[in-house]
Write an enzyme that holds these catalytic residues in place. Structure first.
Site, PDB file in Angstrom:
ATOM      1  N   LYS A 112      12.909  -7.557  26.847  1.00 22.32           N
ATOM      2  CA  LYS A 112      13.444  -8.902  26.619  1.00 22.32           C
ATOM      3  C   LYS A 112      13.572  -9.697  27.928  1.00 22.32           C
ATOM      4  O   LYS A 112      13.593 -10.919  27.912  1.00 22.32           O
ATOM      5  CB  LYS A 112      14.772  -8.836  25.879  1.00 22.32           C
ATOM      6  CG  LYS A 112      14.575  -8.377  24.438  1.00 22.32           C
ATOM      7  CD  LYS A 112      15.817  -8.425  23.611  1.00 22.32           C
ATOM      8  CE  LYS A 112      15.518  -8.059  22.168  1.00 22.32           C
ATOM      9  NZ  LYS A 112      15.142  -6.623  21.985  1.00 22.32           N
TER      10      LYS A 112
HETATM   11  C1  LIG Z   1      14.223  -6.128  20.894  1.00 20.86           C
HETATM   12  C2  LIG Z   1      13.546  -4.797  21.069  1.00 20.86           C
HETATM   13  C3  LIG Z   1      12.502  -4.358  20.208  1.00 20.86           C
HETATM   14  C4  LIG Z   1      12.037  -5.170  19.019  1.00 20.86           C
HETATM   15  O1  LIG Z   1      11.313  -6.297  19.387  1.00 20.86           O
HETATM   16  P1  LIG Z   1      11.089  -7.505  18.367  1.00 20.86           P
HETATM   17  O2  LIG Z   1      10.468  -8.576  19.135  1.00 20.86           O
HETATM   18  O3  LIG Z   1      12.469  -7.865  17.866  1.00 20.86           O
HETATM   19  O4  LIG Z   1      10.230  -6.979  17.258  1.00 20.86           O
HETATM   20  C5  LIG Z   1      11.881  -3.146  20.489  1.00 20.86           C
HETATM   21  N1  LIG Z   1      12.294  -2.370  21.513  1.00 20.86           N
HETATM   22  C6  LIG Z   1      13.287  -2.741  22.355  1.00 20.86           C
HETATM   23  C7  LIG Z   1      13.696  -1.837  23.453  1.00 20.86           C
HETATM   24  C8  LIG Z   1      13.951  -3.956  22.158  1.00 20.86           C
HETATM   25  O5  LIG Z   1      14.955  -4.316  22.989  1.00 20.86           O
END
Ligand SMILES: *Cc1c(COP(=O)(O)O)cnc(C)c1O
Length: 497
Positions: A112
């Site tokens: 993120k």
């Molecule tokens: C947020 C997240 C996901 C999922 O990603 P999306 O874009 O919501 O599908 C997968 N792995 C980690 C470590 C995350 O923080």
């Protein structure tokens, strides 16, 4: 380039408007009216660029109301010196045909960061254009990871303030410490009595309260959201799939034009949707493999065409994928149904009212041409972490392991030997106790820092600096409020009445 709403195709806004506003007034999500295409020559050119230059090129194709200078300032501010060894999205080859796209070298050790380091710059630049340079106040309700990544992204960004609410008993001790020790002059963190839904509902109520909006307006401020439905969070993610393809060519792993597959551990469908946009832009991605944990609503949808959230919610060792409503799927469906806003709106209404909708068989066939869905449970996830470590000495986190497991299922079923990129979404040290439990269960300790040290010893991998330093940091924020006085906390933080 204009943006339209998935629930009303005739809405047209600029990218700056789409990013400042976050969501359309009709509750639809903003999508580009047309998807820009990269020629073979463009891709060839990008092979010779660094990540920042590639990002600028891709963003430029979507954010056409940003000047060259503005785009340059945004990507430099976001990525220069913010990621370990300046690697935003490096590839790690493991085995014959697979490459991990490591998206967790940023300040909070999860993918993120890639979007949330850039979003503050996109948002403040957008605000200058469309809302007259108002100060942007970001409110976040978090169940863990998003809050910290948003705090790091907005920390000390001019003309912004950020306030994060987390459920007092709903985050891990490590996550809590990550947030309460947050540095920055424009940040605040507050626990709330209750669970994640209480925090989320409280934030939504403040967002839509006209009295609060008027108070902010009087002081030249406005609320905005760092949520993953904001186009400004999606567009930075398209970049790393294109960048990975260029790296594969530049490293001689594939020939220009050669197809690849991409596997993504999926929750809210943002990350895999970004890969879909990269594919639509001309990156030859053959299959997009959507990996879920026990919360396998997307697997069922891709296989049957029926989306049904009426099922038991599981808490898993891959918590960031514990989700039953994948908001960003709305964007994909809009593109696949030929921008039929009426039909799309009826599906989304059915989802709200009955928790369920079904697409027709023809559209399901279109979906399956591009997507393959699979899932695995916690036991399989741990076995995969163990196997990958035994076989390749490569350590992956629980979310990434779900992707590896589902990819193995895919290969078994199809025999497809296409070179494959697996999105690696978190550092294994962020989930030390589950990861160590998979490779040396007897060594797991009650204390997360001890466990991380042991994981480092057993695996030979270093603990990321940002997590290691946490141990010696002092919490700055110890406020805990109730749902009722959240508004007061917001006003106090902003020093207004
Ligand atoms: C947020 C997240 C996901 C999922 O990603 P999306 O874009 O919501 O599908 C997968 N792995 C980690 C470590 C995350 O923080």
């Amino acid at each position: 380039m204009q943006y339209q709403s998935t629930r009303n195709s005739s809405v047209r806004v600029s990218s700056a408007q789409a990013i400042s506003q976050g969501i359309s007034q009709d509750k639809g999500l903003f999508v580009p009216t047309s998807i820009p295409v990269l020629t073979a020559e463009d891709i060839q050119d990008m092979c010779g660029m660094d990540y920042i230059a590639r990002a600028k090129k891709v963003l430029g194709a979507y954010l056409t109301d940003f000047s060259d200078e503005e785009l340059g300032a945004c990507v430099q501010g976001a990525y220069q010196g913010k990621f370990e060894e300046d690697k935003v999205a490096p590839l790690s080859k493991v085995g014959e045909n697979t490459y991990f796209l490591e998206l967790w070298h940023g300040p909070t050790c999860a993918f993120k960061d890639v979007a949330l380091q850039l979003l503050p710059y996109l948002l403040t630049t957008s605000a200058k254009k469309v809302v007259d340079g108002k100060k942007i106040v970001i409110l976040v309700a978090t169940s863990g990871d998003t809050g910290k990544a948003a705090l790091e992204g907005f920390k000390d960004v001019e003309n912004t303030s950020i306030l994060v609410f987390y459920p007092e008993d709903g985050v891990s001790p490590m996550q809590k410490l990550q947030m309460t020790t947050q540095a920055g002059e424009n940040v605040a963190v507050c626990a709330i009595e209750g669970n994640f839904d209480d925090a989320q509902n409280g934030v939504k109520a403040i967002f839509t309260d006209p009295v609060m909006a008027a108070k902010l307006e009087k002081h030249g401020m406005m609320f905005s959201s760092a949520n993953s439905i904001n186009w400004g969070r999606l567009v930075p993610q398209i970049v790393y799939y294109i960048s990975a393809y260029c790296d594969l060519i530049a490293d001689g792993e594939i020939k220009a034009g050669e197809p690849i597959n991409v596997v993504v551990p999926t929750g809210n469908f943002g990350n895999i949707l970004a890969a879909y946009y990269a594919r639509e832009m001309g990156i030859p991605i053959a299959k997009l493999i959507c990996a879920s944990n026990q919360n396998n609503v997307l697997t069922d949808f891709i296989r049957t065409g029926t989306y049904d959230k009426n099922r038991v919610f599981h808490t898993s060792i891959s918590p960031s994928m514990d989700i039953l409503i994948s908001s960003n799927l709305e964007r994909l469906l809009y593109h696949l149904c030929g921008k039929d806003d009426k039909t799309l709106t009826s599906w989304m209404q059915a989802l709200t009212e009955e928790g369920k909708y079904a697409i027709d068989p023809q559209m399901r066939a279109e979906l399956q041409k591009v997507f393959w869905g699979g899932y695995c449970d916690d036991t399989a996830t741990k076995n995969t972490i163990h196997e990958v470590f035994q076989k390749y000495s490569y350590l992956c986190d629980t979310h990434t392991a779900v992707a590896v497991n589902v990819y193995e299922q895919y290969v078994k079923e199809t025999g497809d030997a296409t070179k494959t990129v697996i999105a690696s979404t978190a550092s294994p040290f962020k989930f030390s106790s589950s990861v160590l439990d998979a490779i040396a269960p007897e060594k797991v300790d009650k204390n997360d820092f001890v466990t991380a040290e042991r994981l480092s010893q057993v695996s030979g991998y270093a603990i990321p600096k940002a997590l290691k330093e946490l141990k010696d940091k002092q919490p700055r924020f110890d406020t805990c409020c109730t749902r009722e006085n959240m508004e007061q906390i917001v006003l106090e933080m902003l020093h207004i009445q």
